[in-house]
Design a protein around this motif. Structure first.
Motif, PDB file in Angstrom:
ATOM      1  N   ALA A   1     -10.859 -45.356 -10.089  1.00 56.20           N
ATOM      2  CA  ALA A   1      -9.777 -46.025 -11.221  1.00 56.20           C
ATOM      3  C   ALA A   1      -9.283 -45.129 -12.330  1.00 56.20           C
ATOM      4  O   ALA A   1      -8.135 -45.318 -12.696  1.00 56.20           O
ATOM      5  N   MET A   2      -9.914 -43.991 -12.713  1.00 60.50           N
ATOM      6  CA  MET A   2      -9.557 -43.028 -13.413  1.00 60.50           C
ATOM      7  C   MET A   2      -8.107 -42.200 -12.871  1.00 60.50           C
ATOM      8  O   MET A   2      -7.521 -41.947 -13.563  1.00 60.50           O
TER       9      MET A   2
ATOM     10  N   CYS B   1      -5.463 -44.158 -13.064  1.00 57.72           N
ATOM     11  CA  CYS B   1      -4.968 -44.107 -14.388  1.00 57.72           C
ATOM     12  C   CYS B   1      -3.912 -42.990 -14.861  1.00 57.72           C
ATOM     13  O   CYS B   1      -3.065 -43.032 -15.505  1.00 57.72           O
TER      14      CYS B   1
ATOM     15  N   LEU C   1      -0.674 -43.563 -13.289  1.00 59.44           N
ATOM     16  CA  LEU C   1      -0.068 -44.377 -13.979  1.00 59.44           C
ATOM     17  C   LEU C   1       0.317 -43.771 -15.609  1.00 59.44           C
ATOM     18  O   LEU C   1       1.174 -44.505 -16.056  1.00 59.44           O
ATOM     19  N   THR C   2      -0.048 -42.658 -15.665  1.00 53.29           N
ATOM     20  CA  THR C   2       0.501 -42.270 -17.132  1.00 53.29           C
ATOM     21  C   THR C   2       1.769 -41.825 -17.080  1.00 53.29           C
ATOM     22  O   THR C   2       2.486 -41.604 -17.902  1.00 53.29           O
TER      23      THR C   2
ATOM     24  N   GLY D   1      -1.020 -46.001 -17.842  1.00 52.16           N
ATOM     25  CA  GLY D   1      -2.426 -45.302 -17.717  1.00 52.16           C
ATOM     26  C   GLY D   1      -3.034 -44.775 -18.994  1.00 52.16           C
ATOM     27  O   GLY D   1      -4.240 -45.039 -18.886  1.00 52.16           O
TER      28      GLY D   1
ATOM     29  N   LEU E   1      -4.824 -47.658 -20.085  1.00 50.17           N
ATOM     30  CA  LEU E   1      -5.888 -48.147 -19.195  1.00 50.17           C
ATOM     31  C   LEU E   1      -7.279 -47.225 -19.348  1.00 50.17           C
ATOM     32  O   LEU E   1      -8.256 -47.783 -19.213  1.00 50.17           O
ATOM     33  N   ALA E   2      -6.801 -46.126 -19.345  1.00 51.16           N
ATOM     34  CA  ALA E   2      -7.879 -45.023 -19.189  1.00 51.16           C
ATOM     35  C   ALA E   2      -9.164 -45.162 -20.138  1.00 51.16           C
ATOM     36  O   ALA E   2     -10.315 -45.200 -19.876  1.00 51.16           O
TER      37      ALA E   2
ATOM     38  N   VAL F   1     -11.256 -48.308 -19.079  1.00 49.49           N
ATOM     39  CA  VAL F   1     -11.989 -48.235 -18.015  1.00 49.49           C
ATOM     40  C   VAL F   1     -13.292 -47.176 -18.447  1.00 49.49           C
ATOM     41  O   VAL F   1     -14.437 -47.532 -18.053  1.00 49.49           O
TER      42      VAL F   1
END
Length: 125
Positions: free
Chosen positions: A74-75, A78, A81-82, A87, A90-91, A94
């Motif tokens: 997941a990280m 993220c 997605l930055t 991201g 979201l980071a 998470v």
């Protein structure tokens, strides 16, 4: 019956309460995930996986390891997605979920209950 009825693996059947030493090691496996990601649970699982008398520790360390692998994936998503800004939003979420679920799992393991994370990928069987 759909494919999503049983998404999580049920905990192993409990025949007797786990000894205090095993509960403590399971607690440590879950809490190490906060600080070392997958390395702490991996080490505890590798040390105890061949000892059948430590089945509770092995199960909980494996569960913590699977969850930390899920958090790592997941990280990484993220980080990718930055590029589109989301991201970065979201980071922290998470990371916060990691801390919350690890603490819940540690408390349950310390009580002798086998805990299953709600959205962990079961990569290590």
């Amino acid at each position: 019956m759909s494919d999503f009825d049983n998404v999580t693996t049920p905990p192993p059947p409990v025949s007797a309460p786990a000894p205090a030493e095993q509960r403590t090691m399971a607690l440590v496996a879950h809490l190490l995930g906060i600080f070392t990601w997958f390395l702490g649970p991996l080490i505890i699982w590798l040390i105890n996986k061949d000892d059948s008398s430590k089945s509770f520790v092995t199960d909980q360390a494996k569960e913590a390891l699977n969850f930390q692998i899920t958090i790592t994936i997941a990280m990484l998503i993220c980080i990718v997605l930055t590029i589109v800004i989301i991201g970065g939003l979201l980071a922290p979420i998470v990371g916060l979920l990691n801390v919350i679920f690890c603490i819940i799992a540690a408390v349950k393991a310390n009580n002798g209950e086998a805990y299953r994370y709600p959205f962990a990928l079961r990569l290590i069987k």
